[in-house]
Write a protein that holds these residues in place. Structure first.
Motif, PDB file in Angstrom:
ATOM      1  N   LEU A  41      12.350  -7.585   6.863  1.00  0.00           N
ATOM      2  CA  LEU A  41      13.484  -6.765   6.448  1.00  0.00           C
ATOM      3  C   LEU A  41      14.525  -6.761   7.558  1.00  0.00           C
ATOM      4  N   GLU A  42      15.767  -7.117   7.219  1.00  0.00           N
ATOM      5  CA  GLU A  42      16.852  -7.048   8.187  1.00  0.00           C
ATOM      6  C   GLU A  42      17.235  -5.584   8.394  1.00  0.00           C
ATOM      7  N   VAL A  43      17.212  -5.155   9.637  1.00  0.00           N
ATOM      8  CA  VAL A  43      17.538  -3.760   9.949  1.00  0.00           C
ATOM      9  C   VAL A  43      18.807  -3.646  10.788  1.00  0.00           C
ATOM     10  N   GLY A  44      19.412  -4.772  11.095  1.00  0.00           N
ATOM     11  CA  GLY A  44      20.632  -4.793  11.889  1.00  0.00           C
ATOM     12  C   GLY A  44      20.958  -6.227  12.239  1.00  0.00           C
ATOM     13  N   SER A  48      15.096  -7.560  12.824  1.00  0.00           N
ATOM     14  CA  SER A  48      14.282  -7.501  11.612  1.00  0.00           C
ATOM     15  C   SER A  48      12.906  -6.952  11.938  1.00  0.00           C
ATOM     16  N   ASN A 116      16.018   2.161  18.164  1.00  0.00           N
ATOM     17  CA  ASN A 116      15.779   1.086  17.211  1.00  0.00           C
ATOM     18  C   ASN A 116      14.534   1.357  16.377  1.00  0.00           C
ATOM     19  N   GLU A 119      15.420   3.821  13.815  1.00  0.00           N
ATOM     20  CA  GLU A 119      16.167   3.127  12.769  1.00  0.00           C
ATOM     21  C   GLU A 119      15.254   2.273  11.905  1.00  0.00           C
ATOM     22  N   ASP A 120      14.226   1.663  12.501  1.00  0.00           N
ATOM     23  CA  ASP A 120      13.263   0.873  11.726  1.00  0.00           C
ATOM     24  C   ASP A 120      12.575   1.735  10.677  1.00  0.00           C
ATOM     25  N   ALA A 123      15.047   2.614   7.938  1.00  0.00           N
ATOM     26  CA  ALA A 123      15.411   1.463   7.111  1.00  0.00           C
ATOM     27  C   ALA A 123      14.285   1.083   6.161  1.00  0.00           C
ATOM     28  N   GLU A 126      14.076   3.856   3.461  1.00  0.00           N
ATOM     29  CA  GLU A 126      15.233   3.917   2.560  1.00  0.00           C
ATOM     30  C   GLU A 126      15.402   2.651   1.728  1.00  0.00           C
ATOM     31  N   LYS A 127      15.125   1.476   2.308  1.00  0.00           N
ATOM     32  CA  LYS A 127      15.402   0.217   1.619  1.00  0.00           C
ATOM     33  C   LYS A 127      14.233  -0.315   0.803  1.00  0.00           C
ATOM     34  N   THR A 148      11.641  10.962  11.042  1.00  0.00           N
ATOM     35  CA  THR A 148      12.082  10.380   9.771  1.00  0.00           C
ATOM     36  C   THR A 148      12.091  11.425   8.670  1.00  0.00           C
TER      37      THR A 148
END
Length: 293
Positions: A41-44, A48, A116, A119-120, A123, A126-127, A148
């Motif tokens: 998964l691309e997170v930025g 990934s 990060n 954010e992981d 992401a 959420e995704k 989270t």
């Protein structure tokens, strides 16, 4: 960086599943947990994380948030057992590894920060999921699960935390840095990362990573605005995280539905067959007692 002893994990998980089979009365499905594909998964930009996912028709979706050491990663015993449980019961489940750890080890080690990893977790949740979620976290994964959950309160259906290592990274960094040779300490102070070999598995030591974590530390003297059911399991033989910290966490949560379970002889990892059995029975009971409306 990968979890070592995955065959032992499968063996323990299989033995645990036999113990739980009659209790859970599982639905038989055709997904082979041992043959799951790993996706990214691309997170930025240029960033990934590796993840594995099992689809399911029932809610909530279960997401396991990893911690610092390899036993908490998606090749670890808890993740393997969680995937098998969710497959048997038709719940969607996602497990993943943070940037620069486990199967996500191709990231920029010199650049990664604790932010990060926050954010992981966001992401991935959420995704890769929809609707209500139960977050499962071991050690630092427990801390990240709370962070989270506070950001996704409207979707948070439950928390299951193992030896949650709150506010842990800064102290962990300095404790292990002090045990390293002088030249390694100097490299750390100059900003270089160091992969530290630990009894729990390899772990990242990095000064700016540890310093960055300070902004996410939780004040347990204040109420944490989490109102969903929470289950906390902590071993009294834990040499990393004092068991009374979980008591403080329990008291700080706004939720009235919080269970704290102490296991007398369990260690920080909580990964013996009885520990794994307790994990799955605790998760199963929480989900059944709190069905998605």
């Amino acid at each position: 960086m990968l979890h070592q002893g995955s065959s032992r994990a499968r063996s323990w998980c299989q033995s645990t599943s036999k113990v739980l089979k009659e209790y859970f009365r599982p639905q038989q499905r055709n997904v082979s947990v041992s043959r799951l594909n790993t996706h990214f998964l691309e997170v930025g930009e240029g960033r990934s994380v590796a993840y594995q996912i099992i689809p399911g028709q029932r809610k909530p979706t279960v997401v396991m948030i990893p911690g610092l050491h390899s036993y908490t990663h998606m090749n670890g015993q808890k993740a393997s057992c969680l995937l098998r449980y969710c497959d048997m019961h038709d719940y969607s489940c996602v497990v993943y590894d943070h940037e620069c750890s486990g199967q996500s080890s191709k990231g920029h080690l010199k650049k990664v920060l604790f932010t990060n990893w926050v954010e992981d977790a966001l992401a991935v949740t959420e995704k890769l999921t929809e609707g209500p979620v139960v977050l499962v976290g071991s050690s630092i994964g427990g801390w990240l699960s709370i962070i989270t959950g506070l950001k996704l309160k409207e979707r948070l259906h439950g928390l299951v935390l193992f030896s949650p290592a709150l506010n842990y990274v800064w102290q962990h960094y300095h404790r292990h840095k002090a045990q390293l040779p002088p030249d390694t300490r100097r490299r750390l102070e100059a900003g270089d990362p160091h992969v530290h070999t630990h009894e729990y598995g390899n772990a990242l030591l990095k000064e700016d990573f540890a310093a960055d974590s300070l902004q996410y530390e939780l004040d347990l003297s204040k109420t944490l605005d989490i109102t969903c059911p929470v289950r906390i399991i902590h071993g009294l033989n834990d040499r990393e995280i004092p068991s009374d910290q979980s008591m403080k966490l329990c008291l700080s949560l706004a939720s009235e539905d919080v269970d704290l379970i102490y296991r007398k002889n369990s260690t920080h990892q909580l990964e013996s067959p009885p520990d794994l059995e307790l994990f799955l029975t605790t998760l199963d009971r929480m989900i059944k007692d709190n069905p998605v409306r």
